[in-house]
Design an enzyme around this catalytic site. Structure first.
Site, PDB file in Angstrom:
ATOM      1  N   GLY A 150       0.820  -1.201   0.000  1.00 52.58           N
ATOM      2  CA  GLY A 150       0.000   0.000   0.000  1.00 52.58           C
ATOM      3  C   GLY A 150       0.858   1.257   0.000  1.00 52.58           C
ATOM      4  O   GLY A 150       2.060   1.211   0.282  1.00 52.58           O
ATOM      5  N   CYS A 151       0.231   2.379  -0.305  1.00 49.26           N
ATOM      6  CA  CYS A 151       0.981   3.631  -0.424  1.00 49.26           C
ATOM      7  C   CYS A 151       1.466   4.134   0.930  1.00 49.26           C
ATOM      8  O   CYS A 151       2.648   4.433   1.114  1.00 49.26           O
ATOM      9  CB  CYS A 151       0.131   4.688  -1.132  1.00 49.26           C
ATOM     10  SG  CYS A 151      -1.513   4.942  -0.410  1.00 49.26           S
ATOM     11  N   TYR A 152       0.558   4.220   1.911  1.00 46.20           N
ATOM     12  CA  TYR A 152       0.978   4.643   3.242  1.00 46.20           C
ATOM     13  C   TYR A 152       2.016   3.676   3.805  1.00 46.20           C
ATOM     14  O   TYR A 152       2.974   4.084   4.469  1.00 46.20           O
ATOM     15  CB  TYR A 152      -0.217   4.670   4.201  1.00 46.20           C
ATOM     16  CG  TYR A 152      -1.062   5.913   4.143  1.00 46.20           C
ATOM     17  CD1 TYR A 152      -0.512   7.183   4.349  1.00 46.20           C
ATOM     18  CD2 TYR A 152      -2.440   5.836   3.921  1.00 46.20           C
ATOM     19  CE1 TYR A 152      -1.304   8.326   4.336  1.00 46.20           C
ATOM     20  CE2 TYR A 152      -3.235   6.967   3.890  1.00 46.20           C
ATOM     21  CZ  TYR A 152      -2.667   8.213   4.104  1.00 46.20           C
ATOM     22  OH  TYR A 152      -3.453   9.342   4.083  1.00 46.20           O
ATOM     23  N   THR A 153       1.803   2.379   3.552  1.00 56.34           N
ATOM     24  CA  THR A 153       2.707   1.388   4.135  1.00 56.34           C
ATOM     25  C   THR A 153       4.099   1.471   3.535  1.00 56.34           C
ATOM     26  O   THR A 153       5.099   1.334   4.243  1.00 56.34           O
ATOM     27  CB  THR A 153       2.137  -0.030   3.957  1.00 56.34           C
ATOM     28  OG1 THR A 153       1.851  -0.250   2.575  1.00 56.34           O
ATOM     29  CG2 THR A 153       0.874  -0.201   4.743  1.00 56.34           C
TER      30      THR A 153
END
Length: 352
Positions: A150-153
């Protein structure tokens, strides 16, 4: 040429895949999948592709698609790939999934946070978590399924990874405060993302409940060989692209009671990232900014030691659609096919 099919090519991440692969010397897109725009020319959906992409959008007929391509990117909502994946598909093509269906190894955790039943848990263990800088050695020609992070991750994990890996912080004091542009919410119409709702506004959302939380915890847990529990709070900011993660944790003191020095911590970051093409460790005192990574596959990282509180403040910035989605997916594809990892991704950040 690697023949590529994209399911979900008209979403923001799918469109970014198209843009990046237009400049890839070894890949050719032959299937532009989109349920919403079947038989419509791709450039009619994205006018920036006028006279660049003449193909029409097709459905997601996987039986036909698997006969035409070498790799499939699934830029789809959670649950789609898990609902259709089978042995026949994986015997014919490689799959890079941009959803969360195969990122989390514990199916119970996935179902708890995503509120849906996992339809193909038998493939979870096989799927490789495609954070290239950490799992590069697991992504190769024998890999059939990659779970694109994921992007945040991506931003949160890479920013803290060296500190967790070397045991320099108390991981259970880790707080991740992250801000994202509105493209991170996808292209579908949602009232919360209307111009008047977002413009001149900033808000937290998914507080203590955002679905990227267990993904960050799981991967940092692998890094530190321990259980990790964090506070993760995302915020929506009125810009198109970008993620800035600011992370706080208590430093572990040395035997003499002193804190690690700047040079000692910098050496730890250099140990893991000095030779990484897409991770840029900034000069001392320079804080990452989203504008300096926009349109690129770079991650800009830096840190500050707070002597007064005994904490470290770690900062990371990415473009959520590139390193946080499509760029990382292409990076994974390059590894799958034994290509130069940076092929198609030598993108200079855009400014202004």
């Amino acid at each position: 040429m690697i023949k590529v099919g994209i399911i979900g090519s008209t979403g923001y991440a799918g469109a970014e895949l198209v843009r990046i692969l237009m400049g890839h010397k070894e890949a050719q897109i032959v299937w532009y999948g989109s349920r919403s725009y079947i038989d419509k020319k791709y450039y009619e959906v994205y006018q920036n592709m006028f006279r660049i992409v003449e193909d029409i959008c097709k459905d997601d007929n996987l039986a036909e698609l698997c006969e035409q391509v070498d790799v499939i990117f699934t830029s789809t909502p959670q649950g789609y790939l898990a609902g259709v994946l089978n042995d026949e598909i994986l015997s014919k093509v490689k799959v890079v999934d941009l959803s969360a269906d195969f990122r989390i190894k514990d199916v119970d955790v996935y179902e708890k946070w995503y509120k849906i039943e996992h339809k193909s848990p038998q493939y979870i263990e096989e799927a490789v978590y495609g954070l290239c800088e950490i799992n590069r050695d697991k992504i190769n020609g024998n890999t059939r399924l990659v779970a694109n992070p994921g992007c945040y991750t991506t931003c949160s994990i890479l920013t803290a990874f060296p500190m967790v890996k070397e045991g320099l912080i108390d991981v259970n004091t880790l707080i991740v405060d992250a801000k994202s542009g509105t493209s991170g919410a996808g292209r579908s119409a949602k009232m919360a993302n209307l111009f008047c709702e977002v413009n001149e506004n900033m808000k937290a959302y998914g507080v203590a409940s955002h679905r990227h939380t267990p993904e960050i915890e799981e991967q940092l847990g692998y890094a530190g060989n321990c259980s990790v529990t964090i506070n993760f709070t995302p915020h929506l900011v009125p810009m198109n692209r970008g993620i800035l993660a600011t992370e706080y944790a208590t430093l572990k003191r040395k035997a003499d009671g002193s804190l690690p020095t700047y040079d000692e911590i910098r050496a730890v970051y250099d140990k893991y990232y000095k030779d990484e093409k897409f991770v840029r460790l900034l000069d001392k005192g320079v804080c990452p900014e989203t504008k300096w990574v926009e349109g690129s596959n770079y991650v800009d990282i830096n840190f500050v030691i707070d002597e007064r509180t005994g904490r470290i403040i770690m900062m990371g910035a990415i473009d959520n659609l590139v390193k946080g989605a499509a760029g990382q997916a292409v990076q994974n594809m390059n590894l799958l096919f034994g290509l130069d990892e940076a092929e198609g991704l030598n993108l200079v950040p855009c400014f202004p």
